[in-house]
Design an enzyme around this catalytic site. Sequence first.
Site, PDB file in Angstrom:
ATOM      1  CD  GLU A 159      70.236  15.780 -45.793  1.00  0.00           C
ATOM      2  OE1 GLU A 159      69.340  15.064 -46.281  1.00  0.00           O
ATOM      3  OE2 GLU A 159      71.417  15.415 -45.677  1.00  0.00           O
TER       4      GLU A 159
ATOM      5  CG  ASP B 151      66.557  13.858 -44.277  1.00  0.00           C
ATOM      6  OD1 ASP B 151      66.348  14.874 -44.954  1.00  0.00           O
ATOM      7  OD2 ASP B 151      66.568  12.709 -44.760  1.00  0.00           O
TER       8      ASP B 151
END
Length: 340
Positions: free
Chosen positions: A13, A300
């Site tokens: 991600e 992230d």
Amino acid sequence: MENKMSIRTIALEEHFVTPSFMEGPGRMIKAQAQAAHAHPQVAAGITKLIEMLSDIGEGRIAEMDAAGIDMQVLSLTSPGVEQLDNSEAVALAHEVNDTLADAVQRFPRRFAGFAALPTSSPDKAADELERMVRTHGFKGALINGHTQGRYLDDEYFWPILERAEALQVPLYLHPTPPSQSVIKEVYTRNYSSDIAGVLATAAWGWHIDTANHVLRLILSGAFDRYPQLQVIVGHLGEALPFMLPRLERSLPPQMTKLKNNVGTYLRENVYYTVSGFNWTPAFLDLFLQVGVERIMFSTDYPYSSMHEARAFLEQLPVSPADQARIAHHNAERLLKIEWI
């Protein structure tokens, strides 16, 4: 056997932007930077964030090297193209995906891609997914939450699910802010608008909305229709692992008329990544509920630290073999990654 210092890492991600995206859906990020002009520390932080999002070349790779990250699977940052009308979404998705394909071609050992999809036009989205998978070797697609208030349980979107299953690639369900009506009715109350905004997004709403999205998809029968379809969610499961036993008890097959228990789909059709939730108790709950074969690494970036994510991975209270599964083996299997 791999040791903790030499373990290979694939992060799933990890976000980027293009100039055209920043002129369109991403302009709200620019607006935040302009609004923060009077506050140099805030402005500098947002300006740096935009710089990191924009770099899909050697600068990002240097940051990855410093943190011990071998590969990033890149995806267009939220809000993506999901809130755009058909023609604009199709054109921007095509441009963004081609830009990412160029970066993957330049650095095939360091970058892989999740496609952006114009979900407002499902047939064209399915074709774009196939183009990126077959022509450019993309590993699936990332979908940012709802499409103008509509979710993937709506059969209108099922051509996308059908094509993903046929191509044997996953769909990553990523958070996006709830609709304005939901923010107004659910999150705006007796506190400041700043608090309401954070409650509706990073503190709570992003994650609960994504968990609802997964449950709606399950309860719609989508996984009975497309049993080989795999989806991925981040943030250690968007609170779903904690609620999994309750969901199994409250929604038995006798009520849902599904082929399986809700928990079966959460264990057999859903994968989970870390994506900045570097907290051992939350990890252990996910680990105990779904098993190590369903957990994958992510950082992230650039919203969270690659260094912190790597440190978290190294201290997980699991065996070296399970650590390797989380760090790269599960992703290699799901995404069919072969190291060049």
